[in-house]
Design a protein around this motif. Structure first.
Motif, short mmCIF file in Angstrom:
data_model
loop_
_atom_site.label_atom_id
_atom_site.label_comp_id
_atom_site.label_asym_id
_atom_site.label_seq_id
_atom_site.Cartn_x
_atom_site.Cartn_y
_atom_site.Cartn_z
N MET A 102 -0.55 6.35 -7.82
CA MET A 102 0.13 5.27 -7.14
C MET A 102 1.22 5.80 -6.20
N TYR A 103 1.93 6.84 -6.63
CA TYR A 103 2.98 7.38 -5.79
C TYR A 103 2.39 7.98 -4.51
N PHE A 104 1.29 8.68 -4.62
CA PHE A 104 0.68 9.27 -3.42
C PHE A 104 0.15 8.17 -2.48
N LEU A 105 -0.34 7.08 -3.04
CA LEU A 105 -0.85 6.00 -2.22
C LEU A 105 0.27 5.27 -1.47
N PHE A 106 1.42 5.11 -2.13
CA PHE A 106 2.51 4.33 -1.56
C PHE A 106 3.72 5.20 -1.21
N GLN A 107 3.51 6.49 -1.03
CA GLN A 107 4.62 7.40 -0.78
C GLN A 107 5.38 7.03 0.50
N ARG A 108 4.63 6.70 1.55
CA ARG A 108 5.28 6.38 2.82
C ARG A 108 6.16 5.14 2.69
N TYR A 109 5.64 4.10 2.01
CA TYR A 109 6.40 2.88 1.82
C TYR A 109 7.61 3.11 0.91
#
Length: 269
Positions: free
Chosen positions: A250-257
């Motif tokens: 989840m962190y890699f998927l939403f890292q930018r946000y």
């Protein structure tokens, strides 16, 4: 200066990666292999420990409990936190500061201080040994953090946008839905990521309120692998790796946000 900084960062990365690599390698070992060569490579790379912990120890049931508790806790906290943040931003400055300070007080009271009265309240309301009880407690305990981050972001939104919506005849709720929420997506993603990590890894409240096996979450279930005289570390570490995967993905998927939201959500005076 850059060379020294690079060396410091390299050392920091090694300090993190070496124990992590040791943990992952141990999951492919047997107990005898681990004690014979704790720092060596496993003799075989079989997934025996992962299969055992899922099929024989029912880790997937505890995984499902954690998913239910975390999903509802994060979703409802974001809903109530964003509504509260919008209200605090739209209130008059005096009442906004009073309300904001009230929520900040919740961050200064350790959970252990409220342990006995909280358990008494949960027991009398019949919320012990239930996933609903864990969800309610998680929402109450994480609301101050959600309000802190989301209020800080919404204060950066230009007031003219809210005023323009009011001139167009939009109610406060429509302004919240059509103006505040769309602009708060990065902050909501950052807050949701932070709350998910807190809820997913929480051990204190399940340990306090859950005694029945069918309602255990992952962190609480992993304690069962620690025996009184011996601990099956390969099996325990396999459970740790499996329980960490959703957070990492989840962190890699939403890292930018997450980075954008934390940068934009600083509280301004």
């Amino acid at each position: 200066m850059k060379g020294i900084r690079g060396m410091i960062l390299s050392v920091a990365v090694l300090i993190i990666l070496i124990p992590l690599a040791g943990l992952v390698l141990t999951t492919f070992k047997t107990m005898s292999d681990m004690y014979d060569a704790p720092l060596g490579l496993p003799e075989s790379w079989a997934l025996t420990n992962y299969i055992t912990i899922i099929q024989e120890n029912g880790l997937h049931y505890y995984f499902a409990n954690s998913v239910i508790v975390t999903s509802f806790s994060v979703a409802l906290t974001l809903l109530f936190g964003s509504l509260t943040a919008y209200a605090l931003v739209r209130l008059r400055p005096l009442w906004s500061r009073i309300g904001f300070s009230f929520f900040l007080l919740g961050m200064f009271v350790p959970a252990q201080v409220n342990m006995i009265p909280l358990y008494d309240l949960m027991y009398k309301t019949g919320l012990t040994n239930s996933l609903l009880g864990l969800i309610v407690v998680n929402i109450a305990s994480t609301m101050p953090i959600a309000v802190l981050i989301l209020t800080g972001f919404m204060r950066t939104v230009q007031k003219e946008l809210f005023e323009a919506a009011a001139i167009d005849g939009a109610s406060h709720f429509l302004t919240y839905v059509r103006v505040a929420l769309p602009l708060s997506k990065p902050s909501l993603a950052a807050t949701g990521t932070f709350l998910m990590v807190m809820s997913w890894n929480d051990l204190f409240y399940p340990l306090l309120f859950i005694t029945r096996n069918e309602y255990k979450t992952l962190p609480l279930a992993l304690l069962d692998f620690q025996g009184e005289y011996a601990t099956n570390y390969p099996l325990l570490f396999s459970g740790v790796v499996l329980s960490s995967l959703p957070i990492v993905i989840m962190y890699f998927l939403f890292q930018r946000y997450f980075i954008e939201g934390m940068a934009a959500g600083g509280v301004k005076g």
